[in-house]
Design a protein around this motif. Structure first.
Motif, PDB file in Angstrom:
ATOM      1  N   PRO A  26      33.813  18.162  42.155  1.00  0.00           N
ATOM      2  CA  PRO A  26      33.599  19.269  42.639  1.00  0.00           C
ATOM      3  C   PRO A  26      34.793  20.140  43.306  1.00  0.00           C
ATOM      4  N   GLU A  27      34.976  21.134  42.887  1.00  0.00           N
ATOM      5  CA  GLU A  27      36.175  21.847  43.663  1.00  0.00           C
ATOM      6  C   GLU A  27      35.580  23.268  44.437  1.00  0.00           C
ATOM      7  N   TYR A  28      36.239  23.547  45.265  1.00  0.00           N
ATOM      8  CA  TYR A  28      35.849  24.734  46.429  1.00  0.00           C
ATOM      9  C   TYR A  28      36.883  25.065  47.255  1.00  0.00           C
ATOM     10  N   PHE A  29      37.015  26.305  47.688  1.00  0.00           N
ATOM     11  CA  PHE A  29      38.059  26.782  48.558  1.00  0.00           C
ATOM     12  C   PHE A  29      37.075  26.875  50.150  1.00  0.00           C
ATOM     13  N   LEU A  30      38.153  26.832  51.057  1.00  0.00           N
ATOM     14  CA  LEU A  30      37.598  27.104  52.472  1.00  0.00           C
ATOM     15  C   LEU A  30      38.273  28.337  52.813  1.00  0.00           C
ATOM     16  N   VAL A  31      37.528  29.316  53.236  1.00  0.00           N
ATOM     17  CA  VAL A  31      38.087  30.641  53.599  1.00  0.00           C
ATOM     18  C   VAL A  31      37.304  31.138  54.818  1.00  0.00           C
ATOM     19  N   ARG A  32      37.916  32.142  55.216  1.00  0.00           N
ATOM     20  CA  ARG A  32      37.398  32.831  56.465  1.00  0.00           C
ATOM     21  C   ARG A  32      37.225  34.221  56.138  1.00  0.00           C
ATOM     22  N   ARG A  33      36.215  34.672  56.823  1.00  0.00           N
ATOM     23  CA  ARG A  33      35.698  36.245  56.440  1.00  0.00           C
ATOM     24  C   ARG A  33      36.045  37.106  57.714  1.00  0.00           C
ATOM     25  N   ALA A  34      36.804  38.182  57.430  1.00  0.00           N
ATOM     26  CA  ALA A  34      37.167  39.191  58.398  1.00  0.00           C
ATOM     27  C   ALA A  34      36.005  40.192  58.782  1.00  0.00           C
ATOM     28  N   GLU A  35      36.158  41.142  59.734  1.00  0.00           N
ATOM     29  CA  GLU A  35      35.170  41.975  60.070  1.00  0.00           C
ATOM     30  C   GLU A  35      34.762  42.888  59.168  1.00  0.00           C
ATOM     31  N   ASP A  36      35.730  43.150  58.333  1.00  0.00           N
ATOM     32  CA  ASP A  36      35.690  44.136  57.307  1.00  0.00           C
ATOM     33  C   ASP A  36      35.012  43.594  55.961  1.00  0.00           C
TER      34      ASP A  36
ATOM     35  N   ILE B 295      23.824  17.976  47.024  1.00  0.00           N
ATOM     36  CA  ILE B 295      24.084  17.325  48.447  1.00  0.00           C
ATOM     37  C   ILE B 295      25.148  17.751  48.997  1.00  0.00           C
ATOM     38  N   PHE B 296      26.401  17.395  47.870  1.00  0.00           N
ATOM     39  CA  PHE B 296      27.624  17.483  48.342  1.00  0.00           C
ATOM     40  C   PHE B 296      27.983  19.018  48.761  1.00  0.00           C
ATOM     41  N   ARG B 297      27.682  19.881  48.127  1.00  0.00           N
ATOM     42  CA  ARG B 297      27.760  21.580  48.174  1.00  0.00           C
ATOM     43  C   ARG B 297      27.198  21.767  49.584  1.00  0.00           C
ATOM     44  N   HIS B 298      25.886  21.187  49.874  1.00  0.00           N
ATOM     45  CA  HIS B 298      25.291  21.483  51.329  1.00  0.00           C
ATOM     46  C   HIS B 298      26.135  20.994  52.427  1.00  0.00           C
ATOM     47  N   LEU B 299      26.766  19.738  52.069  1.00  0.00           N
ATOM     48  CA  LEU B 299      27.529  19.185  53.329  1.00  0.00           C
ATOM     49  C   LEU B 299      28.881  19.765  53.633  1.00  0.00           C
ATOM     50  N   ALA B 300      29.240  20.398  52.335  1.00  0.00           N
ATOM     51  CA  ALA B 300      30.720  20.998  52.534  1.00  0.00           C
ATOM     52  C   ALA B 300      30.646  22.080  53.256  1.00  0.00           C
ATOM     53  N   LYS B 301      29.441  23.222  52.907  1.00  0.00           N
ATOM     54  CA  LYS B 301      28.969  24.235  53.699  1.00  0.00           C
ATOM     55  C   LYS B 301      28.882  24.057  55.120  1.00  0.00           C
ATOM     56  N   MET B 302      28.048  23.022  55.468  1.00  0.00           N
ATOM     57  CA  MET B 302      27.672  22.680  56.748  1.00  0.00           C
ATOM     58  C   MET B 302      29.086  22.345  57.456  1.00  0.00           C
ATOM     59  N   ALA B 303      29.932  21.510  57.123  1.00  0.00           N
ATOM     60  CA  ALA B 303      31.010  20.978  57.676  1.00  0.00           C
ATOM     61  C   ALA B 303      32.070  22.475  58.048  1.00  0.00           C
ATOM     62  N   ALA B 304      32.043  23.309  57.154  1.00  0.00           N
ATOM     63  CA  ALA B 304      32.858  24.301  57.149  1.00  0.00           C
ATOM     64  C   ALA B 304      32.368  25.280  58.179  1.00  0.00           C
ATOM     65  N   HIS B 305      30.937  25.726  58.017  1.00  0.00           N
ATOM     66  CA  HIS B 305      30.328  26.457  59.185  1.00  0.00           C
ATOM     67  C   HIS B 305      30.556  25.946  60.444  1.00  0.00           C
ATOM     68  N   ARG B 306      30.490  24.943  60.754  1.00  0.00           N
ATOM     69  CA  ARG B 306      30.931  24.156  62.076  1.00  0.00           C
ATOM     70  C   ARG B 306      32.326  24.416  62.560  1.00  0.00           C
ATOM     71  N   GLN B 307      33.060  24.726  61.528  1.00  0.00           N
ATOM     72  CA  GLN B 307      34.490  25.181  62.048  1.00  0.00           C
ATOM     73  C   GLN B 307      34.799  27.069  62.146  1.00  0.00           C
ATOM     74  N   GLY B 308      33.725  27.680  61.839  1.00  0.00           N
ATOM     75  CA  GLY B 308      33.909  29.009  61.714  1.00  0.00           C
ATOM     76  C   GLY B 308      34.322  29.433  60.269  1.00  0.00           C
ATOM     77  N   LEU B 309      34.264  28.618  59.329  1.00  0.00           N
ATOM     78  CA  LEU B 309      34.667  28.979  57.983  1.00  0.00           C
ATOM     79  C   LEU B 309      33.610  29.048  56.808  1.00  0.00           C
ATOM     80  N   ILE B 310      33.892  29.365  55.715  1.00  0.00           N
ATOM     81  CA  ILE B 310      33.041  29.154  54.733  1.00  0.00           C
ATOM     82  C   ILE B 310      33.699  28.328  53.427  1.00  0.00           C
ATOM     83  N   ALA B 311      32.831  27.380  52.889  1.00  0.00           N
ATOM     84  CA  ALA B 311      33.145  26.448  51.917  1.00  0.00           C
ATOM     85  C   ALA B 311      32.476  27.357  50.722  1.00  0.00           C
TER      86      ALA B 311
END
Length: 453
Positions: free
Chosen positions: A135-145, A218-234
């Protein structure tokens, strides 16, 4: 060597002992819909006996993609005790995958049920499908806009693949995921920065096809959880950035009879150590590739990833454009990287793993049954050289792929019947509606191009 987690429970008694051993207080009772979205309720462990005997009811229409209206009876999620895992990253939580029933009967719209049916047909022939996932994915952050950007502002190189500096800056996230995979007993062996800025991949051991599909969810779920805890989006969106390589879900597939890989043949005259049965499986994939793409590349965004090499900073897409195969050549739909297995490279990050693997199983089994042969492998780089005559292009849009799916009798049969006819037609209706909504949306590109024309 990393210690593996205990073997999965085989029955209700072993499950009860496992949740007690793990200190689990709640179970995430989970299934996925057509879109691959994990749906769940949180059940206290004290209700375990009732959960296993009666399941949990869900409004199928609210869960979406399950072939129900608001007037239909509940879908009932019955846990598969062998799927239980203690959730990493959250103390006191376990996760268990479910099969869906309506009024006591297996619900044919459930993706896990569809894959089970394909695996049952193989089992009747004494065969087992094993699958490994990348599985591949991006770590991104979302701006206010609402716009998104790569999470690491220093990750802007034209060729960032395997970049040690970028991987080290992401060490906290990557190591968290790696430890979680080892805690699950999945034998994590590699974590890397992929070809695009902000893109990552984690590799873990292969398993039987159903278990691997569960693991992807489950992997996708974990990656999103871990990213969310850093204020990021997987994000597993296939192509979130126009100028960057998209995300795949490459699947390594092998067919087994007992302890013997049926794809293995060291006397292969083509020199790829692949058996006639293996070539039959490959031929089936290539023959049914146009319709299969509707399952393996299931969104309108998926088709912006295919053939995008000339538009990306790295000048490569790592995604196939043709129904072709080769040896250790990553420009094909099917790669033969090693003895005894093949890599199916037409699957992207948005794919529902149950439906994608079910389609792969049906297509490959048809090729075997017909004694089909894919011809000689193509050796050239299909992203850099002229394409050989006779290679069939893959569908350019989701709409084209869906039309191919409904016309493909083998895939239609593989997806099975539903109360109103064929699951293939139901799936096609959902995806045609998705495409129509997308097509009606006015985009920034259109405004730039046509506003003052």
């Amino acid at each position: 060597m990393t210690a593996l987690s205990p073997a999965p429970p085989r029955d209700a008694e072993e499950l009860a002992r496992a949740v007690a051993r793990d200190g689990v207080e709640f179970l995430l009772v989970m299934f996925v819909n057509l879109y691959g979205k994990p749906c769940a309720k949180l059940a206290p462990v004290r209700t375990l006996d009732q959960l296993l005997s009666d399941g949990l009811g869900f409004a199928g229409n609210a869960a979406d993609g399950l072939g129900q209206s608001s007037a239909d009876p509940d879908v009932v999620a019955i846990p598969d005790v062998t799927s239980y895992v203690k959730a990493p990253l959250q103390d006191g939580l376990g996760i268990i995958q479910c099969d869906l029933y309506v009024e006591g009967e297996p619900w044919p719209y459930a993706p896990r049920h569809i894959l089970r049916n394909q695996l049952r047909l193989l089992a009747e022939q004494g065969r087992q499908l094993k699958v490994g996932a990348e599985p591949e994915y991006f770590l991104v952050r979302r701006a206010e806009d609402g716009s998104i950007s790569v999470a690491d502002e220093l990750d802007y190189a034209d060729s960032p693949c395997y970049d040690a500096n970028a991987a080290t800056r992401a060490f906290g996230h990557l190591s968290t995921i790696s430890r979680s995979l080892d805690e699950l007993g999945w034998e994590n062996y590699s974590n890397d920065h992929e070809d695009a800025n902000g893109q990552f991949e984690h590799n873990f051991g292969y398993a039987d096809a159903l278990r691997t599909a569960d693991r992807v969810i489950i992997f996708r779920h974990l990656a999103k959880m871990a990213a969310h805890r850093q204020g990021l989006i997987a994000t597993f969106m296939p192509k979130p950035f126009t100028d960057l390589t998209g995300s795949g879900l490459h699947l390594h597939v092998s067919l087994w009879e007992g302890e013997t890989s049926l794809f293995d043949d060291t006397d292969d005259p083509r020199g790829l150590n692949t058996s006639p049965l293996g070539y039959g499986f490959i031929a089936g994939l290539l023959d049914h590739a146009p319709g299969l793409m509707a399952l393996t590349c299931p969104t309108v965004n998926s088709y912006k990833r295919l053939g995008a090499g000339s538009d990306t900073l790295s000048r490569s897409s790592w995604a196939p454009g043709y129904a072709s195969y080769g040896g250790n050549n990553r420009t094909h739909l099917v790669r033969i990287p090693d003895t005894g297995r093949i890599e199916v490279r037409c699957v992207d990050g948005a794919a529902n793993p149950y439906l994608a693997i079910a389609g792969i199983a049906a297509a490959g089994a048809d090729g075997i049954a017909r004694g089909a042969d894919p011809g000689d492998p193509v050796a050239r780089d299909l992203e850099a050289a002229a394409v050989p005559a006779g290679l069939r292009p893959l569908p350019p849009t989701l709409l084209h792929a869906v039309d191919e799916l409904v016309a493909d009798g083998v895939l239609r049969e593989g997806l099975g019947k539903v109360p109103d006819g064929s699951y293939a037609d139901y799936y096609a209706d959902v995806k045609r509606t998705e495409f129509a909504r997308y097509h009606r949306e006015v985009t920034d590109w259109e405004l730039r191009r046509y506003l003052q024309s």
